[in-house]
Scaffold this active site. Structure first.
Site, mmCIF file in Angstrom:
data_model
loop_
_atom_site.group_PDB
_atom_site.id
_atom_site.type_symbol
_atom_site.label_atom_id
_atom_site.label_comp_id
_atom_site.label_asym_id
_atom_site.label_seq_id
_atom_site.Cartn_x
_atom_site.Cartn_y
_atom_site.Cartn_z
ATOM 1 N N GLU A 100 -42.825 42.184 25.870
ATOM 2 C CA GLU A 100 -41.340 43.138 25.324
ATOM 3 C C GLU A 100 -41.827 44.402 24.860
ATOM 4 O O GLU A 100 -42.718 44.561 24.003
ATOM 5 C CB GLU A 100 -40.833 42.105 24.313
ATOM 6 C CG GLU A 100 -39.655 42.747 23.682
ATOM 7 C CD GLU A 100 -38.794 41.720 22.599
ATOM 8 O OE1 GLU A 100 -37.888 42.229 22.261
ATOM 9 O OE2 GLU A 100 -39.294 40.770 22.649
ATOM 10 N N ASP A 121 -37.736 28.668 22.482
ATOM 11 C CA ASP A 121 -38.629 29.128 21.315
ATOM 12 C C ASP A 121 -39.006 28.177 20.302
ATOM 13 O O ASP A 121 -38.133 27.745 19.818
ATOM 14 C CB ASP A 121 -37.951 30.640 20.745
ATOM 15 C CG ASP A 121 -38.083 31.976 21.663
ATOM 16 O OD1 ASP A 121 -39.056 31.911 22.420
ATOM 17 O OD2 ASP A 121 -37.171 32.723 21.459
ATOM 18 N N GLU A 152 -45.147 33.230 20.334
ATOM 19 C CA GLU A 152 -45.318 34.748 20.098
ATOM 20 C C GLU A 152 -46.661 34.729 19.598
ATOM 21 O O GLU A 152 -47.271 34.175 18.451
ATOM 22 C CB GLU A 152 -44.368 35.279 18.994
ATOM 23 C CG GLU A 152 -43.153 35.414 19.622
ATOM 24 C CD GLU A 152 -42.288 36.062 18.528
ATOM 25 O OE1 GLU A 152 -42.585 36.735 17.513
ATOM 26 O OE2 GLU A 152 -40.746 35.995 18.901
ATOM 27 N N LYS A 182 -41.838 28.459 24.241
ATOM 28 C CA LYS A 182 -42.464 29.951 23.968
ATOM 29 C C LYS A 182 -42.923 30.220 22.784
ATOM 30 O O LYS A 182 -42.060 29.955 21.742
ATOM 31 C CB LYS A 182 -41.642 30.929 24.454
ATOM 32 C CG LYS A 182 -41.831 32.544 24.299
ATOM 33 C CD LYS A 182 -40.873 33.577 25.223
ATOM 34 C CE LYS A 182 -39.510 33.671 24.268
ATOM 35 N NZ LYS A 182 -40.254 34.443 23.000
ATOM 36 N N ASP A 229 -34.881 32.481 20.012
ATOM 37 C CA ASP A 229 -34.632 32.350 18.573
ATOM 38 C C ASP A 229 -33.630 33.682 18.247
ATOM 39 O O ASP A 229 -33.339 33.566 16.955
ATOM 40 C CB ASP A 229 -35.826 32.020 17.718
ATOM 41 C CG ASP A 229 -36.868 33.644 17.769
ATOM 42 O OD1 ASP A 229 -36.551 34.472 18.634
ATOM 43 O OD2 ASP A 229 -37.933 33.133 17.222
ATOM 44 N N SER A 230 -33.487 34.345 19.137
ATOM 45 C CA SER A 230 -32.411 35.549 18.881
ATOM 46 C C SER A 230 -31.053 35.071 18.558
ATOM 47 O O SER A 230 -30.393 35.687 18.167
ATOM 48 C CB SER A 230 -32.463 36.604 20.267
ATOM 49 O OG SER A 230 -32.233 35.626 21.341
#
Length: 270
Positions: free
Chosen positions: A170, A73, A104, A102, A34-35
């Site tokens: 991270e 993501d 978080e 993925k 999602d970056s």
């Protein structure tokens, strides 16, 4: 690869071209991160990214990838509940073609992770600096204190127990990341977490030096493609302006008599 002691190189990819190049280079795992909200869409954070955005970019990456495992993501708040997560997972995997997802978060999302993995969805966890929570935790090294480090370890173990097949760490201290990697049986992929992880993940634009801005501390610029692109485009502009491009080599020809025949009976130019 972890069992064989082979380090895992993971790289972000956001479109057909980046996936194709990564595939040719032998990258075994691609992340449609999602970056993309920042590096592709120009947002300041990942928060504006939608499920539709992830589907669009996942489709492009899947067209360029043949061998790599493609992880996608799930964006901010798209997995707030189990039903939200199932809906987002179904769309990203069915419409986008993503092969794994993925998410978080730690113990607080374990019920969601277990709910997905029990239904056949491969899930990668993400702990430490989690960008979707940046307004809550800040953009800084995480888990430096003993209590926070223990929470991270407990989170990692809980995610593994819930069925996660891998974990991203991270921006956490390298000794802690190595300890997590040793304790977990699943691969631990680091970014800003030292060399003791089972693998590393980097952002496409950081690796290639596509932006002029200073790269994060955890990133290494393996090339300065951005500077080369700027130089190439500048040369193109200059040659067009000076009449040096295109040349005969970039032009198609035709017999003069054919042109004369085509223009016959047209009014003379003033």
């Amino acid at each position: 690869m972890k069992a064989a002691g082979e380090k895992i190189a993971m790289l972000t990819a956001y479109d057909f071209a980046s996936a194709l190049i990564a595939e040719r280079a032998g990258v075994p795992m691609l992340l449609v991160g999602d970056s993309l909200g920042m590096v592709m869409h120009g947002h300041d954070t990942t928060l504006p990214v939608t499920v539709e955005d992830m589907i669009l970019h996942a489709r492009m990456v899947m067209r360029g990838s043949r061998e790599a495992l493609v992880v996608v993501d799930l964006p901010f708040l798209s997995y707030a509940t189990k039903q939200d997560a199932v809906t987002a997972a179904r769309r990203v995997m069915q419409e986008g073609g993503g092969q794994a997802l993925k998410l978080e978060g730690g113990i607080e999302i374990v019920p969601v992770v277990r709910h997905l993995t029990e239904r056949g969805v491969p899930v990668m966890g993400h702990l430490g600096l989690t960008p979707q929570s940046q307004h809550q935790i800040g953009l800084r090294v995480q888990a430096r204190e003993a209590a926070a480090a223990r929470r991270l370890m407990d989170d990692a173990l809980a995610l593994e127990a819930a069925g996660a097949f891998a974990l991203v760490l991270e921006v956490v201290p390298a000794p802690l990341a190595e300890a997590v990697s040793r304790r977990l049986t699943i691969p631990v992929i680091g970014i800003g977490a030292g060399a003791g992880c089972d693998g590393q993940v980097q952002v496409w634009h950081d690796v290639l030096g596509l932006f002029d801005e200073k790269s994060p501390r955890h990133a290494r610029r393996f090339a300065e493609i951005g500077a080369e692109m700027t130089q190439a485009v500048g040369q193109y502009v200059a040659e067009v302006r000076d009449g040096m491009f295109p040349t005969q080599a970039q032009s198609a020809s035709m017999p003069s008599e054919v042109l004369e025949d085509a223009l016959r009976d047209l009014p003379e130019l003033s």
